[in-house]
Write a protein that holds these residues in place. Structure first.
Motif, PDB file in Angstrom:
ATOM      1  N   GLY A  47      37.406   1.488 -16.196  1.00  0.00           N
ATOM      2  CA  GLY A  47      36.238   1.047 -15.768  1.00  0.00           C
ATOM      3  C   GLY A  47      35.961  -0.156 -16.649  1.00  0.00           C
ATOM      4  O   GLY A  47      35.611  -1.422 -16.162  1.00  0.00           O
ATOM      5  N   LEU A  48      35.810  -0.109 -17.764  1.00  0.00           N
ATOM      6  CA  LEU A  48      35.594  -1.325 -18.700  1.00  0.00           C
ATOM      7  C   LEU A  48      36.188  -2.403 -18.288  1.00  0.00           C
ATOM      8  O   LEU A  48      36.075  -3.798 -18.376  1.00  0.00           O
ATOM      9  CB  LEU A  48      35.515  -0.953 -20.060  1.00  0.00           C
ATOM     10  CG  LEU A  48      34.575   0.060 -20.722  1.00  0.00           C
ATOM     11  CD1 LEU A  48      34.359   0.290 -22.014  1.00  0.00           C
ATOM     12  CD2 LEU A  48      33.015  -0.651 -20.392  1.00  0.00           C
ATOM     13  N   GLN A  49      37.645  -2.181 -18.213  1.00  0.00           N
ATOM     14  CA  GLN A  49      38.764  -3.039 -17.902  1.00  0.00           C
ATOM     15  C   GLN A  49      38.608  -4.015 -16.634  1.00  0.00           C
ATOM     16  O   GLN A  49      38.665  -5.063 -16.648  1.00  0.00           O
ATOM     17  CB  GLN A  49      40.069  -2.656 -17.796  1.00  0.00           C
ATOM     18  CG  GLN A  49      40.646  -2.319 -19.368  1.00  0.00           C
ATOM     19  CD  GLN A  49      42.131  -2.011 -19.182  1.00  0.00           C
ATOM     20  OE1 GLN A  49      42.934  -1.883 -18.104  1.00  0.00           O
ATOM     21  NE2 GLN A  49      42.629  -2.015 -20.450  1.00  0.00           N
ATOM     22  N   VAL A  83      27.439  -3.202 -14.617  1.00  0.00           N
ATOM     23  CA  VAL A  83      26.404  -1.935 -14.434  1.00  0.00           C
ATOM     24  C   VAL A  83      26.800  -0.936 -13.439  1.00  0.00           C
ATOM     25  O   VAL A  83      27.114   0.173 -13.815  1.00  0.00           O
ATOM     26  CB  VAL A  83      25.096  -2.288 -14.406  1.00  0.00           C
ATOM     27  CG1 VAL A  83      24.194  -1.021 -14.264  1.00  0.00           C
ATOM     28  CG2 VAL A  83      24.613  -3.210 -15.613  1.00  0.00           C
ATOM     29  N   VAL A  84      27.154  -1.461 -12.387  1.00  0.00           N
ATOM     30  CA  VAL A  84      27.470  -0.520 -11.215  1.00  0.00           C
ATOM     31  C   VAL A  84      29.020   0.218 -11.540  1.00  0.00           C
ATOM     32  O   VAL A  84      28.903   1.415 -11.387  1.00  0.00           O
ATOM     33  CB  VAL A  84      27.876  -1.340  -9.919  1.00  0.00           C
ATOM     34  CG1 VAL A  84      28.437  -0.406  -8.893  1.00  0.00           C
ATOM     35  CG2 VAL A  84      26.293  -1.797  -9.346  1.00  0.00           C
ATOM     36  N   ILE A  85      29.846  -0.560 -12.271  1.00  0.00           N
ATOM     37  CA  ILE A  85      31.150   0.102 -12.537  1.00  0.00           C
ATOM     38  C   ILE A  85      30.984   1.161 -13.489  1.00  0.00           C
ATOM     39  O   ILE A  85      31.500   2.253 -13.482  1.00  0.00           O
ATOM     40  CB  ILE A  85      32.127  -1.028 -12.935  1.00  0.00           C
ATOM     41  CG1 ILE A  85      32.364  -1.799 -11.969  1.00  0.00           C
ATOM     42  CG2 ILE A  85      33.276  -0.300 -13.690  1.00  0.00           C
ATOM     43  CD1 ILE A  85      33.366  -3.077 -12.576  1.00  0.00           C
ATOM     44  N   ASN A  86      29.735   0.930 -14.393  1.00  0.00           N
ATOM     45  CA  ASN A  86      29.983   1.792 -15.629  1.00  0.00           C
ATOM     46  C   ASN A  86      29.050   3.165 -14.999  1.00  0.00           C
ATOM     47  O   ASN A  86      29.351   4.140 -15.369  1.00  0.00           O
ATOM     48  CB  ASN A  86      28.692   1.387 -16.758  1.00  0.00           C
ATOM     49  CG  ASN A  86      29.545   0.796 -17.844  1.00  0.00           C
ATOM     50  OD1 ASN A  86      30.809   1.166 -17.865  1.00  0.00           O
ATOM     51  ND2 ASN A  86      29.062  -0.435 -18.475  1.00  0.00           N
ATOM     52  N   LEU A  87      28.302   2.972 -14.166  1.00  0.00           N
ATOM     53  CA  LEU A  87      27.794   4.281 -13.254  1.00  0.00           C
ATOM     54  C   LEU A  87      28.773   5.083 -12.757  1.00  0.00           C
ATOM     55  O   LEU A  87      28.844   6.076 -12.669  1.00  0.00           O
ATOM     56  CB  LEU A  87      26.700   3.495 -12.333  1.00  0.00           C
ATOM     57  CG  LEU A  87      25.639   4.696 -11.857  1.00  0.00           C
ATOM     58  CD1 LEU A  87      24.716   5.111 -13.027  1.00  0.00           C
ATOM     59  CD2 LEU A  87      24.724   3.945 -10.689  1.00  0.00           C
ATOM     60  N   ILE A  88      29.652   4.221 -11.926  1.00  0.00           N
ATOM     61  CA  ILE A  88      30.630   4.966 -10.987  1.00  0.00           C
ATOM     62  C   ILE A  88      31.420   5.688 -12.142  1.00  0.00           C
ATOM     63  O   ILE A  88      31.968   6.886 -11.927  1.00  0.00           O
ATOM     64  CB  ILE A  88      31.665   4.005 -10.318  1.00  0.00           C
ATOM     65  CG1 ILE A  88      30.561   3.444  -9.305  1.00  0.00           C
ATOM     66  CG2 ILE A  88      32.736   4.578  -9.772  1.00  0.00           C
ATOM     67  CD1 ILE A  88      31.444   2.325  -8.709  1.00  0.00           C
ATOM     68  N   VAL A  89      31.789   5.081 -13.387  1.00  0.00           N
ATOM     69  CA  VAL A  89      32.746   5.718 -14.300  1.00  0.00           C
ATOM     70  C   VAL A  89      31.972   6.901 -14.917  1.00  0.00           C
ATOM     71  O   VAL A  89      32.578   8.215 -14.852  1.00  0.00           O
ATOM     72  CB  VAL A  89      33.066   4.783 -15.506  1.00  0.00           C
ATOM     73  CG1 VAL A  89      33.460   5.510 -16.710  1.00  0.00           C
ATOM     74  CG2 VAL A  89      33.787   3.713 -15.141  1.00  0.00           C
TER      75      VAL A  89
END
Lengths: 317, 317
Positions: free
Chosen positions: B247-249, B297-303
């Motif tokens: 996700g972070l990547q 932020v959206v990716i982190n939420l999905i993660v």
């Protein structure tokens, strides 16, 4: 005819420091329905014996000699896929720590069903679930049907060990290998699990190899006892003979370490020293440095002899 | 759960506010865009006039305040260079960048995870060593060098692939036309290589750790076939930390596109931000960073949501 016959089994680990002879020429046999206890301190080769029978010795370890006869087959000659069919069905196992034996991210129900279907692919999913629930009931897990949907972290240690035992018994194993199955549990739970295993083994008419460092635990449920020291069996016989009249000084030492149950205030006698490193075994008897009876004769490894109905390897008997 | 998401939204709001302030400040200090926009022989009156039109004549705080007022109406300001709403300028370019990043991510996941697993299972053997060597190279070689070498080989030497541009675009993406796909290959490979190498290494080390766990040995003892042990139980557990990193990547990938887009003249946001920084086009820079931060932020939420799916222990929260 014996269910399992281990002959001259040798399992060595080829490490950077040298060859570790974890199991170095052991013999024992197990009849159907018999419970054998293997005792000894850590590093004596008890677990390696169990894993050798399961065919699960990891590199750098390898069975370098001997035979394991099980139901007429030599397990050491099996192909990986033949072995895989026996594991979890004919020969099942219970590990020491129930906290880590179960996959943490999969429900216990799925793990049970998976074990069942691997060995009985013809079974319908629904049927496998019923069977698994039935087994959970037999090992005394309360509200078994609901527990199927639980993850391991939702169960206590004792409950997890019941699940592990249920998983081992799913496919009616003929031989169960339990490696310190009660060591990680509270004393009260320990007694319950011990009793449960004894009952189940009787009900299923399967044989059990019970591996433990605790002679007190072994003496509660086993028919025969093998005492291991530094990769070899030093004394092997029926429970009564070994407990009431131990011949090998090491076995005598182990018994002297146990608190008396009759309330008499005897002083516990620890065995001095530690087991020698398997990388650097002494000439002759491995126990001689800790043995009160050792003399020049012990510079030669003692041959096994039958003394008073049991096998023992010591010059001083 | 709702509370968790609301908390997140509030945090996001604060983060975006902070980012806008910092970017605004840096761009304010970076220089005077009017000097760049007007010809060198412009009169003082023209400069004052221009500064007023762009809203650059107030103090820093007045300018930031009017930016916030505009923002509350959903307006991120007008680009100094393009004369269009900054958000529109960024959003027009975003599909090209996302297309690169998503394809590169998919490529590195689909190849990286299986290779990582193979490397872990064959650790110490030549297969495992070869994969790890490849991944080491992938991590060490700089992106721009790989891009240029690819261009040299496939465009200049053999004239197989186009070296720049997006090619034919259909429905916001090049991936749906043959010409577009030909244009995509090299930029995607260039962008993916570093991530691929990282995913291999992470998967390998995660798997090696998981494969030593008791539940893996117990799965083998249950007689499960090796592929079920490795993928069904091993990978499933190794995936948990991997999901976070991937996700972070993904966020990093979007940032990395700056280099790749520059090499391949890819008309995405990466090229836009470089141009805009050079032109001191503050509204576009701020809009770009806000959009990217929002994507992070959206990716982190999905993660976080994926986490609860993979690891049942996280569902308690």
């Amino acid at each position: 005819m014996a269910l399992l016959e281990v002959e001259g089994l040798r399992t060595h680990f080829f490490t950077r420091e040298g060859e570790v002879k974890a199991v170095d020429g052991i013999d024992f046999a197990l009849k159907q329905g018999e419970i054998l206890g293997i005792v000894g301190e850590s590093g004596a080769g008890k677990s390696v014996t169990g894993f050798s029978i399961l065919g699960l010795i990891d590199t750098p370890g390898r069975i370098v000699g001997g035979r394991i006869h099980f139901e007429g087959k030599d397990l050491t000659q099996l192909s990986p896929s033949e072995y895989q069919q026996i594991r979890g069905s004919k020969i099942a196992t219970v590990f020491q720590d129930p906290q880590t034996s179960l996959d943490p991210v999969i429900t216990i129900g799925r793990q049970l069903v998976e074990t069942l279907l691997t060995h009985r692919p013809e079974m319908a999913g629904r049927q496998a679930e019923e069977h698994a629930i039935g087994m959970l009931k037999r090992v005394g897990l309360p509200s078994a049907a609901e527990r199927m949907h639980n993850y391991p972290y939702q169960l206590s240690g004792g409950m997890k060990q019941r699940v592990v035992i249920a998983m081992a018994l799913l496919n009616d194993p003929h031989l169960l290998i339990a490696d310190e199955p009660t060591t990680a549990l509270d004393a009260t739970i320990q007694a319950q699990i011990l009793y449960l295993m004894q009952q189940l083994v009787k009900d299923f008419n399967s044989s059990l190899i019970f591996i433990s460092h605790d002679l007190a635990v072994v003496s509660q449920i086993c028919d025969t006892i093998a005492v291991m020291y530094a990769g070899r069996i030093v004394e092997y016989g029926s429970r009564e003979e070994i407990l009431s009249d131990p011949k090998h000084p090491y076995t005598q030492g182990l018994i002297a370490c146990l608190p008396a149950l009759d309330g008499s205030k005897k002083r516990l006698k620890p065995i001095p020293g530690t087991m020698p490193s398997l990388l650097d075994l002494p000439q002759g008897c491995y126990f001689k440095d800790r043995c009160p009876l050792a003399d020049a004769q012990c510079d030669l490894y003692p041959p096994e002899r039958i003394v008073a109905g049991r096998r023992v390897s010591c010059h001083k008997v | 759960m709702l509370r968790f998401i609301l908390d997140r939204l509030f945090h996001t709001f604060l983060v975006l506010l902070a980012i806008s302030f910092i970017t605004f400040f840096i761009m304010y200090k970076a220089g005077d865009p009017v000097q760049l926009l007007l010809p060198p022989d412009a009169t003082q009156a023209q400069v004052v006039q221009m500064r007023h039109t762009l809203g650059l004549d107030g103090s820093f705080l007045t300018q930031y305040r009017s930016f916030l007022v505009q923002l509350s109406h959903g307006n991120l300001g007008t680009s100094f260079v393009y004369g269009e709403p900054a958000l529109k300028v960024v959003m027009e370019r975003l599909p090209a960048t996302l297309e690169l990043a998503v394809l590169a991510m998919l490529l590195s996941i689909l190849i990286g995870i299986p290779l990582g697993v193979i490397a872990a299972v064959n650790a110490g053997k030549w297969k495992g060593k070869a994969i790890m060597l490849f991944s080491l190279a992938g991590i060490s070689i700089p992106v721009f060098w790989i891009g240029m070498v690819l261009v040299l080989i496939f465009s200049v030497l053999f004239d197989l692939l186009p070296s720049s541009g997006r090619g034919e675009v259909y429905l916001f993406t090049s991936a749906l036309t043959w010409d577009g796909i030909r244009h995509l290959i090299m930029p995607v490979v260039t962008l993916a290589l570093f991530q691929l190498a990282r995913i291999i290494r992470l998967t390998q080390s995660g798997m090696r750790e998981v494969l030593t766990q008791d539940y893996i040995k117990f799965a083998r003892a249950r007689g499960l076939p090796e592929h079920k042990v490795v993928y069904g139980h091993g990978l499933r557990n190794a995936l948990i930390p991997l999901v976070t990193v991937i996700g972070l990547q993904f966020g990093q990938l979007i940032a990395f596109t700056i280099v790749t887009e520059t090499i391949f003249a890819w008309p995405g946001t990466g090229k836009l931000i470089i141009d805009s920084i050079q032109n001191l086009d503050r509204p576009v820079v701020v809009a770009y960073l806000l959009v990217i931060a929002l994507i992070f932020v959206v990716i982190n939420l999905i993660v976080d949501l994926l986490y609860t799916l993979i690891d049942p222990r996280m569902r308690l929260v």
